[in-house]
Scaffold this motif. Structure first.
Motif, PDB file in Angstrom:
ATOM      1  N   ASP A 103       0.822  -1.212   0.000  1.00 17.30           N
ATOM      2  CA  ASP A 103       0.000   0.000   0.000  1.00 17.30           C
ATOM      3  C   ASP A 103       0.853   1.259   0.000  1.00 17.30           C
ATOM      4  OD1 ASP A 103      -2.970  -0.634   0.235  1.00 17.30           O
ATOM      5  OD2 ASP A 103      -2.158  -1.939   1.781  1.00 17.30           O
ATOM      6  N   VAL A 130      -4.862   5.248  -1.067  1.00 21.81           N
ATOM      7  CA  VAL A 130      -3.985   5.234   0.102  1.00 21.81           C
ATOM      8  C   VAL A 130      -4.446   6.177   1.205  1.00 21.81           C
ATOM      9  CG1 VAL A 130      -2.007   4.626  -1.332  1.00 21.81           C
ATOM     10  CG2 VAL A 130      -2.424   7.033  -0.799  1.00 21.81           C
ATOM     11  N   SER A 175      -3.392   6.882   6.503  1.00 21.83           N
ATOM     12  CA  SER A 175      -2.788   5.994   5.507  1.00 21.83           C
ATOM     13  C   SER A 175      -2.109   4.859   6.254  1.00 21.83           C
ATOM     14  CB  SER A 175      -1.757   6.741   4.652  1.00 21.83           C
ATOM     15  OG  SER A 175      -2.380   7.741   3.874  1.00 21.83           O
TER      16      SER A 175
END
Length: 438
Positions: A103, A130, A175
């Protein structure tokens, strides 16, 4: 007199030189901690491509993973490189595709893909993948789902955020992945305590989000099973093909995954409803390329989105391959190289999916616990359907819920004929592990 010598024979025609075998296309793998190992990528890409790994060798875990590759593998150390320098280095390989399974590297992979002129998520799409706050905003703006969500930059933001979400609520990094530093809060005091715990002593604390808690409806699939599923899809030039719906075992507190299985166990018609919601979300977020992993929860208001991930889901490739023969990792690599040949979706047991494959994560039920003697785990090998128990026991290890899904000592792998047999095996694992943690 001139003439030919009767003993002379014309030279046989030269055999044509066989054509050189085609050079495999280069696939750039922007590598970091994520949902596929370097060795797994190399194995899946054999005879398909030449994988070039771009990894930060300053990260001990990444360095250790890449050190396991054969010496013939190409590894580019990205530590210390600016994004422009990394992209320039990547462009030297004449790559046919770019992929990442991490990610936090989606932005980097998008930059590399743009520099190399190959398909990938564009930068705008990456930002909603994200950034949990921006993803919620995009889904609400498109009319897919409104979920109260507020950013938390400092303790001063907690009160206004809580006024918007109500209680209970979920606090998590804006995130992040793997449920790291993610928890449920049930009171104003608990919210303040948890936020202080996550940020105390940190020079540059992460931005967090506080979002509405999606209340569960355990009656949909039954209380023994997890109250959510994931949908795995392949997308090429905006065309979405569902690959599978993956079932889950119940979460351990606060939000730690305890296992996956394929195919999911769903009432009639629910798989279609879940897939329809997932596809609306993918279109709303502008996803046009790649493999996605979307988590959906069952609530009294029906299925609701937890989040959309723009990469392969962790552990999903293994259970899908063992249950239906679909190599999701290899498919993701082919897709990155321009092919689009997804198989029929795996939604239920049948001729194309003759068994239920599972992974059970060996994680403790509470904080502060220590692993017990290894011989206790020997009992797991005798349970029906168990093929492998992969565990590392360090007596000094202690449970820490903040580590999320990394908070485990190993995994049990197996397959069984059906969901009733899976339940019996999981119950056997529960009984064995009750004697393990101390």
């Amino acid at each position: 007199m001139g003439g030919s010598n009767p003993t002379d024979h014309p030279a046989p025609p030269e055999s044509p030189t066989p054509p050189a075998p085609p050079t495999p296309p280069v696939l750039l793998v922007v590598y970091g901690r994520g949902s596929a190992t370097a060795r797994g990528v190399l194995t899946a890409g054999r005879r398909l491509c030449t994988a070039v790994f771009l990894g930060d060798l300053g990260d001990p875990k990444v360095a250790a993973d890449l050190a396991q590759l054969p010496k013939s593998a190409t590894v580019v150390d990205t530590s210390g490189l600016t994004e422009e320098q990394l992209c320039d280095r990547a462009a030297e390989f004449g790559a046919a595709g770019v992929i990442t399974f991490s990610d936090h590297l989606l932005r980097t992979a998008a930059a590399v893909a743009a520099r190399c002129g190959v398909p990938f998520h564009d930068r705008a799409t990456v930002e909603v993948l994200v950034d949990k706050f921006r993803q919620r905003e995009a889904l609400a703006a498109a009319g897919v789902q409104s979920t109260a969500c507020r950013t938390v930059h400092s303790a001063a933001d907690l009160g206004p955020a809580l006024a918007a979400t109500g209680l209970p609520a979920v606090l998590k990094p804006r995130s992040g992945a793997g449920s790291v530093d993610t928890c449920l809060v049930r009171s104003t005091a608990e919210l303040a305590d948890r936020y202080a715990e996550f940020t105390e002593g940190v020079a540059s604390p992460a931005v967090f989000v506080l979002e509405e808690y999606l209340v569960s409806d355990p009656t949909v699939v039954g209380e023994f099973w997890g109250d959510y599923v994931s949908v795995e899809s392949a997308i090429r030039d905006g065309q979405i093909r569902t690959l599978a719906v993956t079932g889950k075992l119940p979460l351990a507190p606060p939000f730690r995954e305890t296992g996956y299985f394929t195919p999911a166990l769903l009432p009639a018609g629910l798989a279609d409803e879940v897939v329809a919601l997932e596809q609306r979300a993918l279109r709303a977020l502008g996803i046009r390329e790649g493999v996605t992993h979307t988590e959906i929860k069952f609530t009294p208001a029906g299925p609701r989105l937890i989040e959309v991930n723009g990469r392969l889901g962790g552990h999903v490739s293994d259970v899908l391959k063992r249950s239906a023969g679909t190599d999701l990792l290899a498919l993701a690599l082919r897709l990155a190289l321009g092919a689009f040949d997804p198989p029929e979706p795996v939604l239920a047991l049948g001729a194309d999916c003759p068994k239920v494959a599972f992974q059970y994560f060996l994680s403790p039920p509470a904080d502060g616990l220590a692993p017990g003697p290894g011989e206790v785990l020997d009992g797991l090998h005798h349970l029906p359907g168990v093929d492998l128990v992969d565990a590392t026991i360090d007596p000094s290890w202690r449970a820490d819920w903040r580590a999320g899904t990394e908070w485990l000592i190993g995994t049990v792998y197996g397959s069984v004929p059906g969901h009733p047999e899976l339940r019996a095996t999981v119950e056997g694992i529960h009984r064995t592990m009750a004697d393990f943690w101390s």
